[in-house]
Design a protein around this motif. Structure first.
Motif, short mmCIF file in Angstrom:
data_model
loop_
_atom_site.label_atom_id
_atom_site.label_comp_id
_atom_site.label_asym_id
_atom_site.label_seq_id
_atom_site.Cartn_x
_atom_site.Cartn_y
_atom_site.Cartn_z
N SER A 26 4.25 -37.50 60.94
CA SER A 26 4.99 -38.53 60.20
C SER A 26 6.31 -38.85 60.89
CB SER A 26 5.22 -38.06 58.77
OG SER A 26 5.90 -39.04 58.02
N GLU A 27 7.03 -37.80 61.33
CA GLU A 27 8.29 -38.02 62.04
C GLU A 27 8.06 -38.76 63.35
OE1 GLU A 27 10.07 -34.21 62.49
OE2 GLU A 27 10.42 -33.92 60.35
N ARG A 28 7.01 -38.37 64.06
CA ARG A 28 6.71 -39.03 65.33
C ARG A 28 6.35 -40.49 65.12
NH1 ARG A 28 1.70 -37.22 69.22
NH2 ARG A 28 2.01 -38.77 70.88
N LEU A 29 5.60 -40.76 64.05
CA LEU A 29 5.23 -42.15 63.74
C LEU A 29 6.46 -42.98 63.41
CD1 LEU A 29 3.16 -44.34 63.20
CD2 LEU A 29 2.86 -43.42 60.91
N SER A 30 7.39 -42.41 62.63
CA SER A 30 8.61 -43.14 62.30
C SER A 30 9.44 -43.42 63.54
CB SER A 30 9.43 -42.32 61.29
OG SER A 30 8.72 -42.11 60.09
N ALA A 31 9.51 -42.43 64.44
CA ALA A 31 10.27 -42.63 65.68
C ALA A 31 9.63 -43.71 66.55
CB ALA A 31 10.36 -41.31 66.44
N LEU A 32 8.32 -43.69 66.67
CA LEU A 32 7.63 -44.69 67.48
C LEU A 32 7.76 -46.08 66.86
CD1 LEU A 32 4.36 -42.76 68.45
CD2 LEU A 32 6.16 -43.54 70.00
N ALA A 33 7.70 -46.14 65.53
CA ALA A 33 7.86 -47.44 64.87
C ALA A 33 9.26 -48.00 65.10
CB ALA A 33 7.58 -47.29 63.38
N SER A 34 10.29 -47.14 65.08
CA SER A 34 11.66 -47.59 65.34
C SER A 34 11.80 -48.07 66.77
CB SER A 34 12.63 -46.44 65.06
OG SER A 34 12.58 -46.04 63.70
N LEU A 88 2.36 -48.36 72.64
CA LEU A 88 1.00 -48.50 72.10
C LEU A 88 0.13 -47.32 72.51
CD1 LEU A 88 -1.07 -50.17 70.58
CD2 LEU A 88 -1.53 -51.43 72.70
N ALA A 89 0.30 -46.86 73.75
CA ALA A 89 -0.48 -45.70 74.20
C ALA A 89 -0.12 -44.46 73.39
CB ALA A 89 -0.23 -45.46 75.69
N GLU A 90 1.18 -44.27 73.11
CA GLU A 90 1.62 -43.11 72.30
C GLU A 90 1.10 -43.22 70.87
OE1 GLU A 90 5.61 -41.47 72.69
OE2 GLU A 90 6.00 -42.95 74.25
N LEU A 91 1.16 -44.43 70.30
CA LEU A 91 0.66 -44.62 68.94
C LEU A 91 -0.85 -44.38 68.86
CD1 LEU A 91 2.56 -47.73 67.53
CD2 LEU A 91 2.43 -45.46 66.51
N SER A 92 -1.56 -44.84 69.87
CA SER A 92 -3.01 -44.63 69.88
C SER A 92 -3.34 -43.15 69.97
CB SER A 92 -3.64 -45.39 71.06
OG SER A 92 -3.42 -46.78 70.95
N LEU A 122 -0.10 -53.84 64.64
CA LEU A 122 1.05 -54.71 64.85
C LEU A 122 1.51 -54.69 66.30
CD1 LEU A 122 3.12 -53.90 61.62
CD2 LEU A 122 1.89 -56.02 62.14
N LEU A 123 1.57 -53.49 66.88
CA LEU A 123 2.03 -53.39 68.27
C LEU A 123 0.99 -53.98 69.21
CD1 LEU A 123 4.36 -52.48 69.96
CD2 LEU A 123 3.35 -50.21 70.12
N ARG A 124 -0.29 -53.79 68.89
CA ARG A 124 -1.33 -54.38 69.73
C ARG A 124 -1.23 -55.91 69.70
NH1 ARG A 124 -5.74 -51.95 67.73
NH2 ARG A 124 -5.77 -50.32 69.32
#
Length: 427
Positions: free
Chosen positions: A226-234, A249-253, A333-335
């Motif tokens: 969850s923390e990693r997702l929030s950081a990537l979204a920011s 996008l690669a990190e999110l995937s 969204l990022l894609r």
């Protein structure tokens, strides 16, 4: 045979209703129950083979190879075998002499009659192991729940006062939990039904709790994800260019893959936990407990212990599902943004290619013009070499005028010839 067609599974489906019949239980008696957890993909034929070895040892008829239920009298004890989806149930029963007042009714248990080497080789791992002792209800001056510690005792009245049950839900030094049933007029049929209900409660309770360690183990991973997702979204909120978005996008995937893997590995166990909890609740309903003043009932005790555990499992499953949705939405969204950036880059590239094409066309037209001039000059020069020698012998011939007239005609002919060749090349 009936005079009408039968479904091929009819007999088997009817047999399911009678696969685990209730066995009457005469007072006094002692019962030992083992629930052996079977590893996924394990050979279930090993259970039957092990049971057959015990039958041969005591001269008892062996079970069928495909049997899912088997009962037999071995003389010193009776055995009941049941095959379930995830575990195998082994129930051992033997009559028990009425213990003197105050004596521990668990000093002599049914499993003591079994060969130790045979027990040690039982397939699977014991997820539940407990004794059930059924004795007459003692007189008023005698201790009611001998063999069970007063501290942590859980007890209730059953069957409208015809019986009592007590337990502490703890594992004792012999590795078994204990249930004590006091018979004050239950009768063999009702006593057998109560005993089966108790062993199902204990077995299903343990099977439900198998999901709790998994849920607790997943909690730190979920927090980190969850923390990693929030950081990537920011990070993805700001525009750092196409390469920056591609890296995000690669990190999110990768994160989404990890979350989906977690969901796939926990979903089956979590859903099984809820199903087992439902079975426990149904069996507690069947007991129809009446409280004993000063003591918690089985339902009250399990409600304080089992329900929070299953709630933790359910909450963890919900967290995984929601995190999966959040991550999938962020990936989409990022894609989309990467796709828009790539489309803009493609349009820029196409515009550059179009400009290059126009420049090449202009160059080609220039080269064509020079080619027409060069070829025309070459042809007129060849004609002059042919006509000028004739002027020395025939001075009246207008050689210069003829050459002058040839220039536009030759140029036009060369231009038309080159255009024709271009059309054929295009085709």
């Amino acid at each position: 045979m009936p005079p009408f067609p039968l479904h091929p599974q009819r007999d088997r489906l009817v047999g399911e209703l009678h696969a685990r019949p209730l066995a009457p239980l005469a007072t006094p008696a002692t019962l030992s129950r083992l629930a052996m957890l079977v590893a996924p993909g394990a050979d279930r034929a090993a259970d039957i083979a092990h049971l057959a070895a015990l039958c041969r040892l005591y001269g008892v008829n062996e079970p069928a190879a495909e049997a899912i239920h088997f009962t037999a009298d071995f003389g010193a004890f009776q055995l009941r075998y049941e095959r379930h989806t995830e575990f195998t149930g082994w129930t051992f029963l033997k009559p028990l002499p009425t213990p003197p007042a105050g004596q521990d009714p668990f000093d002599d248990t049914a499993i003591d009659a079994l060969p130790r080497d045979w027990l040690a080789a039982l397939p699977g791992q014991a997820i539940a192991a407990f004794h059930i002792a059924l004795i007459p209800e003692p007189a008023d001056e005698e201790p009611r729940f001998a063999g069970l510690p007063a501290e942590g005792l859980v007890a209730s009245t059953l069957a409208g006062g015809a019986g009592l049950v007590g337990t502490d839900f703890r594992i004792h030094p012999d590795g078994f939990a204990r249930f004590l049933v006091l018979d004050g007029g239950l009768g063999a049929a009702r006593a057998g039904r109560i005993a089966q209900t108790l062993w199902e409660i204990e077995t299903y309770r343990m099977m439900a709790l198998l999901a709790l360690p998994i849920a607790r183990g997943a909690a730190p991973q979920l927090s980190e994800a969850s923390e990693r997702l929030s950081a990537l979204a920011s990070r993805a909120r700001g525009s750092g260019g196409l390469e920056h978005d591609r890296a995000a996008l690669a990190e999110l995937s990768d994160l989404a893959t990890g979350i989906e893997t977690m969901a796939a590995t926990t979903a089956e166990r979590f859903s099984a936990a809820e199903a087992y909890r439902t079975l426990v609740a149904q069996r507690l309903d069947a007991l129809a407990e009446v409280p004993i003043p000063g003591l918690p009932t089985l339902r009250e005790f399990l409600g304080r212990r089992l329900d929070p555990a299953i709630a933790t499992v359910a909450a963890t499953g919900t967290r995984i599902a929601r995190l999966s949705v959040r991550c999938a939405r962020a990936v989409d969204l990022l894609r989309a943004r990467v796709a828009v950036a790539q489309e803009a880059q493609t349009q820029t590239l196409l515009a550059a290619m179009a400009e290059t094409g126009r420049a090449q066309l202009r160059l080609q037209e220039t080269v064509e013009g020079l080619s027409v001039a060069g070829i025309s000059y070459y042809l007129v020069s060849l004609a002059s070499y042919t006509l000028k020698p004739l002027q020395s012998t025939q001075p009246h011939l207008p050689v210069e005028g003829a050459l002058s007239l040839m220039v536009p005609l030759v140029a036009a002919a060369v231009w038309l010839w080159m255009r024709r060749r271009q059309r054929r090349s295009a085709v």
